[in-house]
Design a protein around this motif. Sequence first.
Motif, mmCIF file in Angstrom:
data_model
loop_
_atom_site.group_PDB
_atom_site.id
_atom_site.type_symbol
_atom_site.label_atom_id
_atom_site.label_comp_id
_atom_site.label_asym_id
_atom_site.label_seq_id
_atom_site.Cartn_x
_atom_site.Cartn_y
_atom_site.Cartn_z
ATOM 1 N N ALA A 1 0.734 -1.032 -0.070
ATOM 2 C CA ALA A 1 0.142 -0.168 0.140
ATOM 3 C C ALA A 1 0.884 1.288 -0.031
ATOM 4 C CB ALA A 1 -0.937 -0.031 1.341
ATOM 5 N N VAL A 2 1.856 1.237 0.617
ATOM 6 C CA VAL A 2 2.911 2.277 0.615
ATOM 7 C C VAL A 2 3.598 2.732 -0.689
ATOM 8 C CG1 VAL A 2 5.151 2.974 1.676
ATOM 9 C CG2 VAL A 2 3.454 2.094 3.153
ATOM 10 N N ALA A 3 3.812 1.426 -1.334
ATOM 11 C CA ALA A 3 4.306 1.723 -2.549
ATOM 12 C C ALA A 3 3.493 2.307 -3.549
ATOM 13 C CB ALA A 3 4.897 0.160 -3.107
ATOM 14 N N MET A 4 2.412 1.967 -3.490
ATOM 15 C CA MET A 4 1.316 2.440 -4.503
ATOM 16 C C MET A 4 1.163 4.144 -4.311
ATOM 17 S SD MET A 4 0.227 0.167 -6.617
ATOM 18 C CE MET A 4 -1.183 0.861 -7.001
ATOM 19 N N ALA A 5 0.925 4.384 -2.964
ATOM 20 C CA ALA A 5 0.707 5.856 -2.198
ATOM 21 C C ALA A 5 2.006 6.564 -2.356
ATOM 22 C CB ALA A 5 0.537 5.688 -0.861
ATOM 23 N N GLU A 6 3.348 6.275 -2.301
ATOM 24 C CA GLU A 6 4.371 6.960 -2.563
ATOM 25 C C GLU A 6 4.565 7.049 -4.046
ATOM 26 O OE1 GLU A 6 7.814 5.934 -0.480
ATOM 27 O OE2 GLU A 6 7.176 6.668 1.447
ATOM 28 N N ALA A 7 4.173 6.143 -4.980
ATOM 29 C CA ALA A 7 4.248 6.291 -6.402
ATOM 30 C C ALA A 7 3.170 7.570 -6.873
ATOM 31 C CB ALA A 7 3.941 5.158 -7.014
ATOM 32 N N LEU A 8 2.110 7.488 -6.146
ATOM 33 C CA LEU A 8 1.286 8.577 -6.626
ATOM 34 C C LEU A 8 1.614 9.958 -5.975
ATOM 35 C CD1 LEU A 8 -1.736 9.377 -7.869
ATOM 36 C CD2 LEU A 8 -2.800 8.740 -5.597
ATOM 37 N N VAL B 1 8.448 1.220 -5.425
ATOM 38 C CA VAL B 1 7.936 2.675 -6.093
ATOM 39 C C VAL B 1 7.814 2.550 -7.437
ATOM 40 C CG1 VAL B 1 7.757 5.060 -5.863
ATOM 41 C CG2 VAL B 1 8.200 3.599 -3.649
ATOM 42 N N ILE B 2 9.003 2.373 -8.112
ATOM 43 C CA ILE B 2 9.119 2.473 -9.285
ATOM 44 C C ILE B 2 7.965 1.274 -10.117
ATOM 45 C CG2 ILE B 2 10.730 1.938 -11.432
ATOM 46 C CD1 ILE B 2 11.197 4.385 -9.741
ATOM 47 N N SER B 3 8.039 0.258 -9.488
ATOM 48 C CA SER B 3 7.273 -0.987 -9.904
ATOM 49 C C SER B 3 5.872 -0.538 -10.030
ATOM 50 C CB SER B 3 7.416 -2.195 -9.298
ATOM 51 O OG SER B 3 6.596 -3.138 -9.552
ATOM 52 N N ALA B 4 5.372 0.297 -8.842
ATOM 53 C CA ALA B 4 4.007 0.796 -8.868
ATOM 54 C C ALA B 4 3.596 1.868 -9.504
ATOM 55 C CB ALA B 4 3.879 1.069 -6.930
ATOM 56 N N THR B 5 4.561 2.465 -10.167
ATOM 57 C CA THR B 5 4.422 3.550 -11.041
ATOM 58 C C THR B 5 4.184 2.915 -12.144
ATOM 59 O OG1 THR B 5 6.057 5.030 -9.582
ATOM 60 C CG2 THR B 5 5.647 5.755 -12.001
ATOM 61 N N ALA B 6 4.994 2.095 -12.649
ATOM 62 C CA ALA B 6 4.531 1.615 -13.871
ATOM 63 C C ALA B 6 3.411 0.881 -14.000
ATOM 64 C CB ALA B 6 5.708 0.523 -14.148
ATOM 65 N N ALA B 7 2.832 0.148 -12.745
ATOM 66 C CA ALA B 7 1.754 -0.669 -12.633
ATOM 67 C C ALA B 7 0.458 0.371 -13.018
ATOM 68 C CB ALA B 7 1.673 -1.480 -11.649
ATOM 69 N N MET B 8 0.618 1.468 -12.502
ATOM 70 C CA MET B 8 -0.392 2.514 -12.550
ATOM 71 C C MET B 8 -0.406 3.519 -13.827
ATOM 72 S SD MET B 8 -1.057 3.853 -8.646
ATOM 73 C CE MET B 8 0.620 4.449 -8.420
ATOM 74 N N GLY B 9 0.392 3.076 -14.483
ATOM 75 C CA GLY B 9 0.468 3.568 -16.032
ATOM 76 C C GLY B 9 1.113 5.114 -15.991
ATOM 77 N N MET B 10 1.986 5.088 -14.976
ATOM 78 C CA MET B 10 2.628 6.736 -15.005
ATOM 79 C C MET B 10 3.956 6.435 -15.411
ATOM 80 S SD MET B 10 0.854 7.965 -11.351
ATOM 81 C CE MET B 10 1.567 6.918 -10.407
ATOM 82 N N ASN B 11 4.455 7.622 -15.478
ATOM 83 C CA ASN B 11 5.985 7.794 -15.952
ATOM 84 C C ASN B 11 6.930 6.859 -15.140
ATOM 85 O OD1 ASN B 11 8.503 8.145 -17.257
ATOM 86 N ND2 ASN B 11 8.693 10.227 -16.197
ATOM 87 N N ALA B 12 7.641 5.716 -15.458
ATOM 88 C CA ALA B 12 8.291 4.973 -14.662
ATOM 89 C C ALA B 12 9.924 5.287 -14.835
ATOM 90 C CB ALA B 12 8.299 3.511 -14.877
ATOM 91 N N ALA B 13 10.101 6.306 -15.609
ATOM 92 C CA ALA B 13 11.604 6.648 -16.107
ATOM 93 C C ALA B 13 12.161 7.739 -14.850
ATOM 94 C CB ALA B 13 11.628 7.295 -17.445
ATOM 95 N N ILE B 14 12.193 7.189 -13.771
ATOM 96 C CA ILE B 14 12.372 7.815 -12.570
ATOM 97 C C ILE B 14 13.977 7.577 -12.091
ATOM 98 C CG2 ILE B 14 11.977 8.551 -10.129
ATOM 99 C CD1 ILE B 14 9.062 7.672 -10.805
#
Length: 479
Positions: free
Chosen positions: A265-272, A400-413
Motif C-alpha cells: 500500500a505504501v509503494a502505491m501511495a508513494e508512487a502517486l 515504488v518504481i514498479s507501482a508507478t509502472a503498474a499505474m501507467g505513470m512515468n516510470a523513467a524516474i
Amino acid sequence: MLHETEITQIRRKVLSELSRLAFTHSLEEQVQDILTTVVTENGSRYRCCVHKERAVLKERINLALSQDMTLPLQEAARRALEQHKANMPVINVIPEACDECPIDKFIVTDACRNCLAHNCIASCPKKAIKVIQNRAYIDKAMCIECGLCKRSCRYGAIIEIGRPCERSCSLGAISSADERRVSINYDRCVACGNCKLACPFGAIDEQSFIVQVIQQLRSGARIYAILAPSFVGQFGVKIKPGQVVNGLRKIGFYEVQEVAVGADAVAMAEALELSEAVPAAKEFMTTSCCPAFVAMVEKHMPDLVEHVSTTPSPMVMLGKKIKAEDPSAVIVFIGPCTAKKMETKKSGGIIDFSLTFEELDAMLTGAGVRLADMPEEGYGTQATYEGNLFACAGGVAKAVISATAAMGMNAAITTQQCDGLENCKTLLTQVKRGKIKAELVEGMACSGGCVNGPGVLADCRVTAKQVERFAVQGQAGNI
C-alpha cells in the motif's frame, strides 16, 4: 544465527526470565530471584564484585520492565503488570553498567622515532606536544583534540582512540558527561540502536514492553501480531514462516499479519505522491518507511523535511487498516528495529506496542514454545514480491518504481539509495546541492536495510536471501 556475546546472553536471559514469570503469574513475587539466578556467587564475574554485578542487573531488569531504573524491583514489576510504561526515551544508558571509558583521545605509541622534523610539534596549535625521554608526549591538559598531530605524523605513530559508543553514532548524539559517564543527547538521537550494539559493557539498552504485551495476551483481548518482512529466516534457516505464525498463535496472538501487505500500500501511495510532487512542487522526494532516517532528516537536516514523503510507514499503514476493521484490536509490531518503538509512541494509538525479534524469541522461550515443534502448514505471503523486499536496501525504491509502472505513470524516474545514517547524510547533501541527480531517494538507517537492524537474530546476508526466496515462492504460490 548471529554470534552471541556474553552481553547478549545476559540480556536474553533477563528477557526470557521476565517472560517466564509473566506467563506463570509469578512476576511480582519472584522478580527478585532473577538477581541470584542470573548472577550467582560462583558464576562468571565481569565487574569488581557480585554486588556490582547485581546492581547492574537490577537496572537492566527495570529497563526491560519499561520502568524507572531507580525503582525497587517488586514495585517495577507491579507497575509493568498494571500496564504502566515509564515516560522515557527508547534508548537509555544503564548508569551502573557504564565503565566510564578513558577519554584520552590521541595517544603517542611506541612507533614514535623522535624524528628531526617533529611535524607533530609544529602542527599543534596549542603547543601541547613535547619530547620527553626521546619520544613525543601529549600534554592532556593543553590538548584540544584537534587531530592535527595524528595527521602530520609520517610514521602513523599517533593513534586516535574513541569510545565505542561515540564512534558508532554518526549523528554526534553520544558524549561523555561528568565523571566520564556516557550521555545521550536526545535532541540528536534517532533511536537507531547502533550505540547499544557497540558498547562492550552492555551499558546502553532499549526500553522493552515484553511484560505489558504478555499481560495483554493473558487478558483475552484480540491481539494482532504484525510481522516485519525480515521475519523470514530470523529463527534459523530450518524454521518455516508457518512455524513462526503458529508459534505466535500458540502464545495467545489472535491473528498474525504481514507488514509487507502495508508495504504494498505504501509503494502505491508513494508512487502517486511522487508523480504529483516531483518536479511540480519539489525537485526530489525521499521515502518515509524508516523512522530513524526520517528522524535524522527532522533533527539534523530540517531544511529537507519538506522532501520527505508524507505517506505513513508500512507498519502504520497496516495498523490503520486493522483498526478500521477491528477498532478493539491491540496491535503489536514485531521486527528488527528499535526506532519502531519511537515511531509507535508517535503513532497516535494506531500501533500499541513494538517488539524486536530478540524480544519475541525471549517470549517464546519464556512460554516454553519451540518453533521447531510447531506445525509447518504451508504459509504463503499475502504481499507482492516487491512488498517483501522492503526489508532489503534498495527494495523500497524498486517497489515504488514498479507501482508507478503498474499505474501507467512515468516510470523513467532517477532513484538513489542510501543505507547507514552517515551515507544517508552524505547522499542527501549531494542531492540537495545538485551534485547527484535523483527524483526519489530511498533512505535506510541500517546498513543493508531492515534485515540488519539492531534487534535481529540472524546474519543479514542469510536472511536477505531467505526473504527474497520467500518473496519469489510467494509469487509462484509454492510455499
